[in-house]
Design an enzyme around this catalytic site. Structure first.
Site, PDB file in Angstrom:
ATOM      1  N   LYS A 195       0.861  -1.197   0.000  1.00 54.49           N
ATOM      2  CA  LYS A 195       0.000   0.000   0.000  1.00 54.49           C
ATOM      3  C   LYS A 195       0.895   1.245   0.000  1.00 54.49           C
ATOM      4  CE  LYS A 195      -0.576   0.049   5.033  1.00 54.49           C
ATOM      5  NZ  LYS A 195      -1.470   0.449   6.092  1.00 54.49           N
ATOM      6  N   TYR A 228      12.529  32.174   0.739  1.00 53.02           N
ATOM      7  CA  TYR A 228      11.281  32.789   1.198  1.00 53.02           C
ATOM      8  C   TYR A 228      11.316  33.148   2.680  1.00 53.02           C
ATOM      9  CZ  TYR A 228       8.750  31.366  -3.036  1.00 53.02           C
ATOM     10  OH  TYR A 228       8.306  31.224  -4.315  1.00 53.02           O
TER      11      TYR A 228
HETATM   12  C1  PLP Z   1      -3.446  -3.676   8.621  1.00 54.22           C
HETATM   13  C2  PLP Z   1      -1.975  -3.558   8.467  1.00 54.22           C
HETATM   14  N1  PLP Z   1      -1.229  -4.670   8.440  1.00 54.22           N
HETATM   15  C3  PLP Z   1       0.115  -4.617   8.290  1.00 54.22           C
HETATM   16  C4  PLP Z   1       0.764  -3.417   8.175  1.00 54.22           C
HETATM   17  C5  PLP Z   1       2.262  -3.395   8.030  1.00 54.22           C
HETATM   18  O1  PLP Z   1       2.871  -2.758   9.104  1.00 54.22           O
HETATM   19  P1  PLP Z   1       4.447  -2.518   9.134  1.00 54.22           P
HETATM   20  O2  PLP Z   1       4.737  -1.592   8.025  1.00 54.22           O
HETATM   21  O3  PLP Z   1       4.711  -1.926  10.459  1.00 54.22           O
HETATM   22  O4  PLP Z   1       5.081  -3.841   8.926  1.00 54.22           O
HETATM   23  C6  PLP Z   1       0.028  -2.228   8.203  1.00 54.22           C
HETATM   24  C7  PLP Z   1       0.714  -0.943   8.098  1.00 54.22           C
HETATM   25  O5  PLP Z   1       0.349   0.069   8.537  1.00 54.22           O
HETATM   26  C8  PLP Z   1      -1.380  -2.310   8.348  1.00 54.22           C
HETATM   27  O6  PLP Z   1      -2.135  -1.197   8.393  1.00 54.22           O
END
Ligand code: PLP
Length: 383
Positions: free
Chosen positions: A49, A276
């Site tokens: 993501k 700036y």
């Molecule tokens: C539901 C969920 N699972 C897993 C993860 C992965 O977490 P990390 O990046 O700390 O490994 C996230 C990240 O925010 C998450 O929101």
């Protein structure tokens, strides 16, 4: 001018002024570390993501799949769509909210969906096509999740569905990376075990990077690793905890390097202002380099007057405010600096390095945000 085609040099020119290098070998190394940690029987799902935490969704996903990653976890439908459109066939797990009117796209994408409300479940069943869901259970984060008292109705519904198939159950830790005291995380784990005790599910999962590194008992059937796979630690606390609580040695190698080139070098007499707001005034005759990167690119404005960049393997401090598309740095002590020399904003150059953690400190945020917010339009180049 009829008939003339319009040239758009945007991508080409940006390729030359700022770009991200993704180290294939570092990403593979980190994946191997996590695979060794969990062993062959547990699925490794990598979180891609947020444009793979800024590393480039497609570029990263391809390397991951070729390196034996089993699943990919995304936040949104559009990310699942993009992965499928580029030929990724691995299982995709959608962890964020999908609006009711878009749910019909999920069967075609062959994606798994996290669910935590009845409206979603009902609409999925109405679509009339097989779909695998994972129940998100509320264990203390109070973000997404079905609360204890609402679970019987959900179970009852799922016992009578024809199309919706319960494949998994999941939860997410609230503070596992924020503290050396893991009692709250352990209470969440206990609650998760209680809530899943009589569920007939194939895949139980709750571990993010910190949980995966620290506690084997959180691995269950699958882990969802994000930050760690990109070679960053979830927090300093996780590093300390791993030393205190485990005998594991885990080496993570940062995957990202963010570079640009010098757009101008100029002499600025002592006493003149830079940028700036006239917030910075040089108190010696200075040489100043202008770099064509700014907050539009994801180089946060709060780095103003705090950060350094690397030029010729040396640290060049920022002068004045970060602009939308430019920053100015002090190269007085790097006299060899000249037009179009490379500057490293994040990553290693020679013996020096600037980490996402250090940038996070300068910008009063976390490494996650530093890399994730690097503008998607900047090309990701595999190195
Ligand atoms: C539901 C969920 N699972 C897993 C993860 C992965 O977490 P990390 O990046 O700390 O490994 C996230 C990240 O925010 C998450 O929101």
């Amino acid at each position: 001018m009829g008939g003339e085609s319009v040239q758009t040099p945007l991508l080409f020119s940006r390729m030359n002024t700022t770009w991200i290098e993704i180290s294939r070998s570092a990403l593979k190394h980190n994946i191997k570390q996590f695979k060794q940690l969990i062993g062959p029987d547990i699925l490794l799902s990598c979180c891609v993501k947020g444009n793979a935490y800024g590393h480039g969704l497609i570029e990263s996903a391809r390397i991951m799949i070729n390196s034996g990653v089993d699943w990919l976890s995304v936040n949104a439908l559009y990310e699942a769509r993009e992965l499928r459109e580029t030929g990724v066939t691995a299982p995709i797990y959608i962890m964020g909210y999908v609006p009711l009117e878009d749910l019909h796209e999920i069967p075609d994408l062959d994606a798994r969906l996290v669910v935590y409300n009845m409206e979603t479940l009902k609409r999925l069943e109405e679509i009339g096509r097989e779909i695998k869901v994972h129940l998100k259970l509320e264990t203390g984060n109070n973000r997404q999740g079905i609360r204890d008292e609402d679970l019987p109705a959900v179970k009852n519904f799922l016992a009578n569905t024809k199309f919706v198939q319960l494949e998994g159950a999941t939860t997410h830790f609230a503070n596992i990376e924020d503290t050396l005291d893991h009692s709250f995380a352990m209470s969440q784990l206990e609650k998760f075990n209680e809530m899943t005790a009589d569920l007939d599910i194939k895949i139980k999962h709750c571990a993010n990077s910190a949980a995966t590194i620290l506690f084997k008992k959180t691995h269950f059937d699958m882990v969802r690793v994000g930050i760690g796979v990109y070679g960053m630690w979830p927090s300093p606390e996780t590093r300390v905890s791993v030393e205190r609580e485990t005998n594991r040695e885990i080496e993570l190698k940062p995957v990202i390097t963010w570079k640009t080139i010098i757009a101008q070098v100029k002499n600025v007499p002592s006493g003149e202002y830079i940028g700036y707001g006239c917030t910075c005034r040089v108190n010696r005759d200075s040489r100043v380099a202008v770099l064509p990167v700014g907050y539009y690119d994801g180089y946060d404005r709060s780095l103003s007057g705090r950060a350094h960049v690397l030029i010729h393997g040396k640290r060049a401090p920022l002068l004045g405010r970060v602009c939308m598309n430019m920053i100015m740095v002090d190269v007085t002590d790097i006299p060899e600096s000249k037009l179009e020399d490379e500057a490293t904003l994040l990553g290693r150059q020679g013996e020096e390095k600037i980490t996402a953690e250090q940038m996070g400190e300068w910008a009063s945020t976390i490494n996650y945000e530093i890399t994730t917010r690097i503008n998607e339009r900047i090309p990701r180049v595999l190195a």
